[in-house]
Design a protein around this motif. Structure first.
Motif, short mmCIF file in Angstrom:
data_model
loop_
_atom_site.label_atom_id
_atom_site.label_comp_id
_atom_site.label_asym_id
_atom_site.label_seq_id
_atom_site.Cartn_x
_atom_site.Cartn_y
_atom_site.Cartn_z
N LEU A 83 22.36 18.70 11.92
CA LEU A 83 23.54 18.93 12.74
C LEU A 83 23.92 20.41 12.82
O LEU A 83 24.37 20.88 13.85
CB LEU A 83 24.72 18.10 12.23
N ALA A 84 23.70 21.14 11.74
CA ALA A 84 24.02 22.57 11.73
C ALA A 84 23.18 23.34 12.75
O ALA A 84 23.60 24.40 13.22
CB ALA A 84 23.82 23.15 10.33
N SER A 85 22.04 22.81 13.11
CA SER A 85 21.17 23.49 14.08
C SER A 85 21.60 23.25 15.53
O SER A 85 21.07 23.89 16.44
CB SER A 85 19.72 23.03 13.89
N LYS A 86 22.54 22.36 15.76
CA LYS A 86 22.96 22.03 17.13
C LYS A 86 23.93 23.10 17.65
O LYS A 86 24.85 23.51 16.94
CB LYS A 86 23.64 20.66 17.18
N PRO A 87 23.77 23.54 18.89
CA PRO A 87 24.63 24.59 19.42
C PRO A 87 26.10 24.20 19.52
O PRO A 87 26.98 25.07 19.48
CB PRO A 87 24.04 24.89 20.80
N GLU A 88 26.40 22.92 19.63
CA GLU A 88 27.79 22.47 19.71
C GLU A 88 28.53 22.62 18.39
O GLU A 88 29.75 22.70 18.36
CB GLU A 88 27.85 20.99 20.14
N VAL A 89 27.79 22.65 17.28
CA VAL A 89 28.39 22.72 15.95
C VAL A 89 28.64 24.18 15.59
O VAL A 89 27.72 24.96 15.46
CB VAL A 89 27.48 22.04 14.90
N VAL A 90 29.93 24.52 15.40
CA VAL A 90 30.28 25.90 15.05
C VAL A 90 30.54 26.06 13.56
O VAL A 90 30.45 27.16 13.03
CB VAL A 90 31.46 26.43 15.88
N SER A 91 30.89 24.98 12.87
CA SER A 91 30.99 25.03 11.41
C SER A 91 30.74 23.63 10.87
O SER A 91 31.02 22.63 11.54
CB SER A 91 32.33 25.58 10.93
N LEU A 92 30.19 23.59 9.67
CA LEU A 92 29.86 22.32 9.04
C LEU A 92 29.94 22.49 7.53
O LEU A 92 29.42 23.47 7.00
CB LEU A 92 28.44 21.89 9.45
N TYR A 93 30.60 21.54 6.88
CA TYR A 93 30.81 21.63 5.44
C TYR A 93 30.44 20.31 4.78
O TYR A 93 30.78 19.24 5.29
CB TYR A 93 32.28 21.92 5.12
N ILE A 94 29.77 20.38 3.64
CA ILE A 94 29.58 19.21 2.78
C ILE A 94 30.76 19.19 1.82
O ILE A 94 31.05 20.18 1.16
CB ILE A 94 28.25 19.27 2.01
N MET A 95 31.44 18.05 1.77
CA MET A 95 32.67 17.95 0.98
C MET A 95 32.36 17.50 -0.45
O MET A 95 31.26 17.04 -0.75
CB MET A 95 33.65 16.99 1.68
N THR A 96 33.34 17.62 -1.33
CA THR A 96 33.12 17.40 -2.76
C THR A 96 32.79 15.96 -3.12
O THR A 96 32.25 15.71 -4.19
CB THR A 96 34.35 17.81 -3.59
N ASP A 97 33.07 15.00 -2.27
CA ASP A 97 32.69 13.62 -2.59
C ASP A 97 31.19 13.40 -2.42
O ASP A 97 30.67 12.35 -2.76
CB ASP A 97 33.49 12.62 -1.77
N LEU A 98 30.49 14.40 -1.87
CA LEU A 98 29.04 14.41 -1.69
C LEU A 98 28.53 13.32 -0.77
O LEU A 98 27.34 12.99 -0.77
CB LEU A 98 28.32 14.36 -3.04
N LYS A 99 29.42 12.78 0.05
CA LYS A 99 29.01 11.82 1.07
C LYS A 99 29.73 12.09 2.40
O LYS A 99 29.57 11.34 3.34
CB LYS A 99 29.24 10.38 0.62
N SER A 100 30.50 13.17 2.44
CA SER A 100 31.26 13.49 3.64
C SER A 100 30.86 14.84 4.21
O SER A 100 30.62 15.79 3.47
CB SER A 100 32.76 13.53 3.34
N LEU A 101 30.80 14.88 5.54
CA LEU A 101 30.61 16.13 6.26
C LEU A 101 31.84 16.37 7.12
O LEU A 101 32.35 15.43 7.74
CB LEU A 101 29.38 16.05 7.17
N HIS A 102 32.31 17.59 7.14
CA HIS A 102 33.41 17.99 8.01
C HIS A 102 32.82 18.97 9.01
O HIS A 102 32.24 19.99 8.62
CB HIS A 102 34.55 18.63 7.22
#
Length: 148
Positions: A83-102
């Motif tokens: 997903l980070a490689s997609k041009p529409e995505v300007v920021s992406l974070y893995i959250m501390t629960d280790l199963k969530s992406l913001h």
């Protein structure tokens, strides 16, 4: 880091093109000292890069959407990398629960956003749940990074 470094960083956050002469004048130090401090912060990794802040609306990217994904933990890194490689995505974070992406996306229309979701999210069995919200109004945002 000392008070001078913090003040210097705040000047660069405000305008990364500020000359060493202007920095020196504003901080009451020599131009050589200002340059040396910036170079030391670059070499130590405090300053990662100098970049331009782009107004997405001026480029027609008027739909700002925040997406929260629940992902099978075993697949989180692969999904994040893809997903980070997609041009529409300007920021992406893995959250501390280790199963969530913001994720923050910018698109030119809801139709483009819908295509992004259909092509990159809905068809992936490792994505367990999706929540999204479009930005209504920007009240406060950071430009150039955290203020020190």
């Amino acid at each position: 880091m000392n008070k001078l470094d913090t003040a210097l960083l705040n000047l660069l956050i405000k305008d990364g093109r500020t000359s060493f002469a202007d920095i020196a004048r504003q901080l009451n130090v020599s131009r050589t000292h200002a340059r040396a401090r910036v170079q030391a912060m670059v070499e130590s990794g405090v300053i990662e890069q100098f970049t331009a802040v782009i107004n997405p609306e001026k480029l027609g990217k008027v739909i700002s959407t925040f997406i929260d994904l629940k992902v099978a933990p075993i697949a989180i890194e692969a999904v994040a990398d893809d997903l980070a490689s997609k041009p529409e995505v300007v920021s992406l974070y893995i959250m501390t629960d280790l199963k969530s992406l913001h994720i923050h996306t910018l698109t030119d229309s809801y139709e483009t956003f819908n295509s992004f979701v259909n092509e990159n999210l809905f068809a992936r069995p490792e994505i367990l749940a999706i929540e999204s919200s479009a930005l209504l109004k920007r009240v406060k945002h950071r430009r150039g990074g955290a203020r020190l």
